[in-house]
Design an enzyme around this catalytic site. Structure first.
Site, PDB file in Angstrom:
ATOM      1  N   ASP A  94       0.741  -1.168   0.386  1.00  0.00           N
ATOM      2  CA  ASP A  94      -0.192  -0.260   0.238  1.00  0.00           C
ATOM      3  C   ASP A  94       0.886   1.175   0.017  1.00  0.00           C
ATOM      4  OD1 ASP A  94      -2.093  -1.945   0.096  1.00  0.00           O
ATOM      5  OD2 ASP A  94      -2.785  -1.081   1.980  1.00  0.00           O
ATOM      6  N   LYS A 153      -6.841  -4.713  -3.312  1.00  0.00           N
ATOM      7  CA  LYS A 153      -7.691  -5.734  -2.055  1.00  0.00           C
ATOM      8  C   LYS A 153      -8.929  -5.021  -1.827  1.00  0.00           C
ATOM      9  CE  LYS A 153      -4.469  -4.189   1.431  1.00  0.00           C
ATOM     10  NZ  LYS A 153      -5.072  -2.802   1.762  1.00  0.00           N
ATOM     11  N   CYS A 185      -2.603  -3.370   7.434  1.00  0.00           N
ATOM     12  CA  CYS A 185      -1.778  -4.001   5.861  1.00  0.00           C
ATOM     13  C   CYS A 185      -0.667  -4.666   6.436  1.00  0.00           C
ATOM     14  CB  CYS A 185      -2.276  -3.209   5.160  1.00  0.00           C
ATOM     15  SG  CYS A 185      -3.985  -2.301   4.719  1.00  0.00           S
TER      16      CYS A 185
HETATM   17  C1  VGL Z   1      -5.253   0.355   5.495  1.00  0.00           C
HETATM   18  C2  VGL Z   1      -6.499   0.848   7.299  1.00  0.00           C
HETATM   19  C3  VGL Z   1      -7.436   1.147   5.912  1.00  0.00           C
HETATM   20  C4  VGL Z   1      -3.830  -0.252   5.745  1.00  0.00           C
HETATM   21  C5  VGL Z   1      -6.011   0.308   4.552  1.00  0.00           C
HETATM   22  O1  VGL Z   1      -3.469  -0.335   4.300  1.00  0.00           O
HETATM   23  O2  VGL Z   1      -3.008  -0.167   6.259  1.00  0.00           O
HETATM   24  N1  VGL Z   1      -5.379   0.382   6.879  1.00  0.00           N
HETATM   25  N2  VGL Z   1      -7.416   0.972   4.855  1.00  0.00           N
END
Ligand code: VGL
Ligand code: ZN
Length: 212
Positions: free
Chosen positions: A8, A106, A151
């Site tokens: 991410d 995702k 994540c």
């Molecule tokens: C994430 C919160 C919501 C992350 C993704 O990438 O850690 N955290 N969506």
């Protein structure tokens, strides 16, 4: 074979983004450096439809940080973030994508969150990453990215459960620390479950020397 999983590295998780992780942008150069030393590099991308149920904006009277029951699962509510096709959902422009073989998205199902790069939070649906890695003969995965306590943590836990040898590159991660201590606890839990922890400098030295 070893694989590097970049978690991410998107604008919304960087300073100035909708769900900014402090110093999140500082790990991008580390990702670029590491990626050159892996035969296989994949990335994940949080990729929510507008109106995703993990967004506080979808629950009247609720605000980011509140926790609700979402179809039987505890759900932390977030600001709207990583909405498909928006700038915030894009991978950071400084991330060298030339070594990234595939990007796994995702969080597309509007009704359930997906912290892990492998499965949604209820483990109902796989992203395909697990099979992809196994088909390539990967046995060892290295993870880094954002956010340590969400994540990265849940991706690493699933990777362990899927039978991979897992190493988290600690300086390549930054966390949210919704509750102070979340990041430290995430790392402790990962170690307890069998993950290795390394720093990028040592890892690069080893890989350059061909020993690990
Ligand atoms: C994430 C919160 C919501 C992350 C993704 O990438 O850690 N955290 N969506
Ligand atoms: Zn998300």
């Amino acid at each position: 074979m070893d694989a590097l999983i970049l978690v991410d590295l998107q604008y919304d998780f960087m300073p100035g983004g909708a769900l900014a992780v402090p110093e999140g942008d500082e790990v991008v150069p580390i990702a670029n450096r590491l990626a050159k030393h892996f035969e296989l590099v994949v990335a994940s991308q949080d990729w929510h439809p507008p109106g995703h149920r993990s967004f506080a904006s979808q629950h009247p009277g609720k605000k980011p940080g509140d926790v609700i029951d979402l179809d039987g699962l505890e759900q932390h509510l977030w600001p709207d973030h990583c909405v498909q096709h928006t700038h915030g959902a894009q991978l950071h422009k400084d991330l060298d994508q030339s070594n990234i073989e595939r990007v796994f998205q995702k969080g597309e199902d509007p009704g359930i969150d997906s912290y892990s790069t492998f499965f949604d939070n209820a483990h109902r649906r796989a992203t395909g990453l697990g099979d992809f890695l196994k088909n390539k003969g990967v046995t060892k995965v290295f993870l880094m990215g954002l956010a340590t306590d969400y994540c990265v943590k849940f991706s690493a836990l699933d990777a362990i459960e899927l039978g991979f040898n897992v190493t988290v590159v600690s300086d390549g991660c930054r966390g949210i620390d919704v509750r102070p201590g979340d990041v430290a606890n995430a790392m402790k839990q990962l170690v307890k479950k069998g993950a290795n922890v390394t720093i990028s400098h040592g890892l690069l030295q080893n890989r350059e020397a061909g020993v690990g």
